[in-house]
Design a protein around this motif. Structure first.
Motif, PDB file in Angstrom:
ATOM      1  N   LEU A   1      45.283  41.333  39.239  1.00 54.90           N
ATOM      2  CA  LEU A   1      45.677  42.448  40.867  1.00 54.90           C
ATOM      3  C   LEU A   1      45.819  43.715  39.783  1.00 54.90           C
ATOM      4  CD1 LEU A   1      44.481  43.835  42.513  1.00 54.90           C
ATOM      5  CD2 LEU A   1      47.198  42.982  44.204  1.00 54.90           C
ATOM      6  N   LEU A   2      46.591  43.813  38.714  1.00 55.44           N
ATOM      7  CA  LEU A   2      47.892  45.294  38.446  1.00 55.44           C
ATOM      8  C   LEU A   2      46.849  45.628  37.441  1.00 55.44           C
ATOM      9  CD1 LEU A   2      49.647  47.277  37.634  1.00 55.44           C
ATOM     10  CD2 LEU A   2      50.550  45.090  35.816  1.00 55.44           C
TER      11      LEU A   2
ATOM     12  N   ARG B   1      49.329  38.487  40.397  1.00 58.60           N
ATOM     13  CA  ARG B   1      49.326  39.725  39.975  1.00 58.60           C
ATOM     14  C   ARG B   1      48.988  40.730  39.039  1.00 58.60           C
ATOM     15  NH1 ARG B   1      56.009  40.032  41.300  1.00 58.60           N
ATOM     16  NH2 ARG B   1      55.137  39.150  42.828  1.00 58.60           N
ATOM     17  N   ARG B   2      48.830  39.720  37.528  1.00 56.34           N
ATOM     18  CA  ARG B   2      48.535  40.096  36.404  1.00 56.34           C
ATOM     19  C   ARG B   2      47.374  41.032  36.601  1.00 56.34           C
ATOM     20  NH1 ARG B   2      48.701  38.049  30.101  1.00 56.34           N
ATOM     21  NH2 ARG B   2      47.435  39.675  29.218  1.00 56.34           N
TER      22      ARG B   2
END
Length: 725
Positions: A6-7, A3-4
């Motif tokens: 992708l962000l 998630r990190r």
């Protein structure tokens, strides 16, 4: 973690898009485009850095900030070439981050595919605006783009409407016309001799963002090649992670991949297919083959003939090698059957398509190209030497660090650790390309045909790159080759146009330097297009010097001693080259070379003539045309021989007047027409220094008036030979 990442990637991409809209002329000016891409590039570098736990350099953010400021305001400084200097500076900063990540790769224990791909994509993406702006699509590239345009717009491969509507104007300033051999349909359809597989892959990107989006897709393939090579070396040599990191750094940072990224050539995806096939090779060491490997292996082999029929000479031996490496057992027999069916189906479909479209299953090839026994051995020698040593097209010339292949092969043979199966699988393709007259790849960047061999070359070189520096000779040799390769890479990035050279025995960069220094530098370089003594001297001397340097022993000094000495050797070698060009007597002058100044006349054959190297190159001199150059004097007397061809009526012929510093030394007249002959002067008294001039002048005013108006007499001068005494 995902998630990190992708962000971070989304934030970088969004900022880049906003900057493209906010910065003035960001889409057209290369430096502003590099600034706009920086947030996305930084996000990719950050992902790679964190994945391998590479160190952060405290001064790096300040350096990047200074670079951004210079990129935005450099034009206000009023310095000539400031844009090039700033672009090169940015490339050096990006390369430094790649090297820091490579250090982390040496210690990484987990899967590093994400890190190697993200870092490679960031580096190539950052260089993309400058490298593509300096050289528009050329050679075969416009035809692949035209096919891509047709597939994206019309969903077909008929190019008749594209030629009619001048669709090529979107990506080329030079008019693009059908090539000889392009098949024509009964309804006026025009099909391309080039394969449609690569355009089919690029069509979705092209339909979304035009040529720029297609370039990004090619950059993504080049980054995938670098990452696949790292995975391949790491899988084959699991005990030496240093080897994989070093091979990845070399392939990514040095030509030829640096030159081909973002350009529309089938060789990059072909090299990727070879790397994936070797990675998934059945029966490899380190584990039993699985279904995923089977799928990768089959898809990679199938892609090769789809990209270019020439790559069938790679796919077939690799398939045989994979077949042989499968052990016995029911599972392996099933794998063999699936491999045979998949490869046979794809190859058969390609051959059937060629038969239906071109009337020949081999497309434009005939049986003669496979009759290697009819090829003179000398042509094999020239092609093989040129592929590696030629000053314009050879791997060692454009990237000297690859010269380490010589000791790598020697050590591998001695230790019996050569990738013998892979080397044998390359042999048919290598024999095929070096036997061709256009072994250099035609109008293209260097090492075009050899690019598909790079995965095996990287496998061969990797163990040597991981070797600890045990001798002074090793450290100094590697430092010198790294310095020479870095200079070559910087020149290729700063001047992308120089990566295309006319096949005339010199290179574009060398021609520019010769013109600047007014000296013949090419005579000391290796050329397989214009063989000379220097060609064979380089082939013998370079490996011998490398071997001697390898064996030098010495005490370990400071960590900066070897790099400093290596850089000094490179600089001294370049200075010696220039000094020799201005001190050693001139014995042969190729008038086609850039250092010979021409006034009037034209290049012969013309630059874009097909199979130009089959004809004798020279300069066509009409009435009043002049050749001027300053030879290095080698004696008090000189006999001049001119090889040329006269076209015209002998009664109204042109004579060649030879003058030194304005004083006429001799006059030469043709003895026959339309035949290459050598005209010679007597031994002439020679005063040191001065510029020699060759001028074409009519025999007399009456002859000039009697000449037929439609028959313009001319001399085609090939070369001059100067015999000193």
């Amino acid at each position: 973690m995902a998630r990190r990442q992708l962000l971070e990637l989304s934030l970088g991409a969004t900022t880049t898009l906003l900057l493209f809209g906010a910065l003035p002329q960001s889409s057209s000016h290369p430096l502003r485009a590099m600034v706009a891409l920086l947030p996305l590039v930084a996000a990719l570098f950050s992902i790679a850095t964190r994945a391998v736990r590479a160190p952060h350099v405290p001064v790096e953010p300040a350096l990047w900030l200074a670079w951004v400021v210079l990129a935005l305001v450099h034009h206000r400084l009023g310095l000539a070439g400031s844009a090039t200097i700033v672009a090169v500076g940015g490339g050096v900063l990006a390369a430094a981050r790649v090297l820091v990540i490579a250090r982390g790769l040496r210690r990484a224990e987990k899967n590093t595919a994400l890190a190697t791909y993200a870092a490679a994509l960031a580096f190539l993406l950052f260089l993309w605006p400058w490298s593509t702006a300096g050289r528009p699509p050329d050679g075969d590239e416009p035809y692949y783009l035209l096919l891509t345009h047709s597939l994206a717009e019309d969903l077909d491969v008929d190019l008749a409407d594209q030629y009619r509507e001048r669709a090529w104007a979107d990506f080329s300033s030079v008019e693009i016309a059908p090539q000889p051999g392009d098949p024509v349909g009964p309804g006026g359809e025009i099909w391309s001799r080039h394969g449609a597989f690569l355009p089919l892959l690029l069509a979705p990107f092209y339909s979304t963002g035009g040529v720029r989006a297609a370039e990004v897709a090619m950059i993504a393939l080049a980054a995938a090649l670098a990452a696949a090579l790292h995975s391949l070396v790491r899988r084959r040599l699991p005990a030496t992670p240093d080897a994989a990191a070093a091979a990845w750094s070399l392939v990514l940072l040095a030509p030829p991949l640096l030159i081909y990224s973002g350009r529309f050539w089938v060789e990059v995806p072909a090299a990727l297919a070879v790397a994936l096939a070797l990675w998934a090779m059945p029966g490899r060491r380190g584990g039993a083959p699985g279904r995923r490997d089977d799928l990768v292996f089959m898809v990679a082999l199938a892609a090769l003939p789809l990209l270019k029929l020439r790559f069938l000479a790679l796919a077939l031996p690799l398939a045989v090698l994979g077949w042989r490496r499968l052990a016995g057992g029911r599972q392996q027999r099933g794998q063999r059957i699936r491999l045979l069916l998949a490869f046979s189906s794809i190859t058969g479909a390609v051959l059937l398509w060629n038969q239906l479209r071109f009337g020949n299953p081999l497309r434009l090839y005939d049986r003669a190209v496979f009759e290697l026994t009819a090829v003179p051995p000398f042509r094999f020698a020239l092609g093989l030497s040129g592929l590696f040593f030629d000053i314009a097209y050879g791997l060692f010339a454009v990237s000297p660090l690859w010269l380490l292949l010589v000791p790598a092969f020697a050590e591998g043979a001695r230790n019996r650790r050569l990738p013998s199966g892979e080397l044998l699988a390359l042999a048919p393709y290598l024999l095929f390309i070096v036997s061709r007259r256009e072994w250099y790849g035609g109008w293209s960047p260097p090492f075009r045909y050899g690019l598909a061999l790079m995965p095996v070359l990287a496998l061969l070189l990797a163990p040597l790159l991981a070797r600890r520096p045990r001798s002074a000779g090793f450290r100094v040799t590697v430092a010198a080759l790294v310095a020479a390769t870095a200079i070559s890479a910087l020149i290729a990035f700063a001047r992308p146009a120089w990566t295309f050279s006319l096949a005339d025995g010199t290179s574009r960069g060398l021609a520019e330097l010769s013109t600047l220094l007014v000296g013949d530098l090419a005579r000391f370089s290796a050329s397989a297009i214009r063989p000379r003594a220097a060609t064979w001297i380089w082939i013998i001397a370079a490996p011998a010097a490398l071997w001697l340097a390898w064996r030098l022993r010495g005490a370990r000094r400071s960590m900066f001693a070897a790099p400093a000495l290596g850089v000094a050797i490179v600089l001294a070698g370049g200075a010696s080259w220039i000094l020799a060009a201005n001190r050693l007597p001139t014995s042969r002058v190729e008038v086609e070379d850039a250092w010979v100044l021409k006034e009037g006349g034209a290049l012969h054959p013309e630059r874009w003539k097909i199979d130009r190297t089959r004809e004798t190159g020279g300069w066509a001199m009409v009435q009043g045309a002049t050749l001027r150059f300053a030879p290095v004097t080698g004696g008090e007397r000189c006999r001049i021989r001119i090889r040329g061809l006269y076209r015209g009526d002998l009664p109204s012929h042109l004579r060649l007047v030879i003058a030194l510093r304005g004083e006429i030394l001799a006059e030469l007249e043709p003895a026959q027409a339309d035949t290459w002959t050598t005209l010679s002067t007597p031994s002439l008294a020679w005063a040191r220094g001065g510029e020699l001039e060759i001028r074409a002048i009519h025999r007399g005013e009456e002859a000039a008036q009697d000449a037929h108006p439609d028959a313009v007499p001319l001399w085609i001068v090939d070369r001059l030979e100067l015999d000193w005494s």
